[in-house]
Each structure stands twice: as structure tokens, then as C-alpha cells.
Design an enzyme around this catalytic site. Sequence first.
Site: not given
Length: 269
Positions: A2-3, A107, A149
Site C-alpha cells: 500500500p502506498e 504476510r 542532484r
Amino acid sequence: MPELPEVETTRRMLEPVLLGRVVRDVLHTDPQRYRNTEAMLGKQILKLERRGKYLIFRLDDGLDCLVHLKMTGGFRIPNDKKFLEPPRFERLRLVLHDGEVSYVDSRRFGFWEIVPSNQWQHIKALSEMGPEPLSSDFKLKDFQTAMSRVSRVKPALLSQKPVAGVGNIYADESLWLAKIHPEASKLSAAAAKRLHAAIIEVMARAVEVGGSTLSDNSYQQPSGESGYFQLEHHVYDRTGAACSRCGAEILKYTLAGRGTHYCPDCQRK
Ligand SMILES: [Zn+2]
């Protein structure tokens, strides 16, 4: 995993069920993974916040409950206050004075931890996390400086430092939308501006439709419904399909250990 959109969807659906409620019990059998949860007993849930991929329940008496869903964690809400039987892969049950919610995790990589309010320094990911992409803190100038950068843009996004909450799916989708190769380095101001806009657009839309449910079905909204953003993916999980912008074949390769999807025509190095 999940993000931001999946965690934000979860937060929004939990809010009406948890806000203002008093915790009567926290049932689980794994004190290593769900730490110090007895401190929640009798406490009222004052706020539900999210930072990056972390959920933060603000409790009275100056406590925070931090939850990270990791790979397969998620919440389930019963149709009518109580579960008739435990949801599949239930690991923890939060019992409130007027209902309950279940935490599931096939899990078992997810964790809970109760800490004094804002005492997150021991969690490096939180203390070093960049700005929220859907807030005014996500400033273009700062993002351009950070992107000027980078040695490889996708791993830099996944570090959570230039911006919070972007994981594998949303990094691939945002880079496609901005027409930037996953390994591009030292982005120009113009490229960084495109990526900044793309991240906001992708994240906002994904939250709107409840996040992405992939073929493993591990993520679901707390109601048990799937998310729908996977239907709008342009590259993620579309290996071999035609790019919706140029028709070239979407490719997949491994970059910094993560499956990476891109269009070789639209996203040139
Ligand atoms: Zn293309």
C-alpha cells in the site's frame, strides 16, 4: 505494498468509524509486532492522520498509535458494527465502545506501535520523510533543487525524502506521465516541474478512486471493495501492452531491486 493512495483511502474510511470512540480492547497474540497496545485501553481516538505510508491515530492522554501496513496489511470494517466471523488473515481486533474494526495482514510484515505523542524519532523513515505531495508543503522550488542532484530519479523518489508516500506503482506512473526515464539523473528545472505536477495528478486521482488493487488482491478498501486506479495504470503491470500515448511496447526491468515499468519511446534516457 500500500502506498499513499491506499493508506489515505483507508484513513478516510476508518475516520467515521473510529473518530471520538473509546478503545475497549485490543485483541492480538503478537506483542513483538503490535507493541505496547495495552496503552490504548480506555483512550479516546481524537484524530486519524496519515504521514507518507503511516497511519497515525491520535489518542487522548498524549499518545499516538502508529500503524504501517507494509506489504499486505489492511483494515476491514463490519457491515453492522460487529463481525459475524473474523475476516481472513485477521491479526488484530480493535474493540470500541460501539463497534469494532479488524486489522488483517496475510504476510505479517505490518506493525503497530504506541508512543508518546510525536515521539517518532526512532523511526528513521518518519523523521526523514519529505513533504506530503497533496499539501502546500510540496514546493516546486525545493523539489527542483532535490531533483537537480539525483543520480537516478526513481530510487530517489522511493527513498521518501524528496516527497512522501510515493512507492513503486506511483513512481512508475508519475515518471511515465512526466516522460522521464526511471534512471534519469540531475533533472533539469523543466523536467522536475513536469514530475512535480505528475506526482500531484497521479496521487490525487488514485486517492479519488480508492487506490490500486493488483492481481494478488492483497489491498482492498476497508469496506472489502477493491480500489480502481489499476484500471487507469499506463505502465505498472502492463508489460508488453501498447503505450497509450505512442503505441510502443511497455517494458519491465529491475532497477535497484524493484520491478520497473516504462515506455522506451516516451521516456528516453
Ligand atoms: Zn509511449
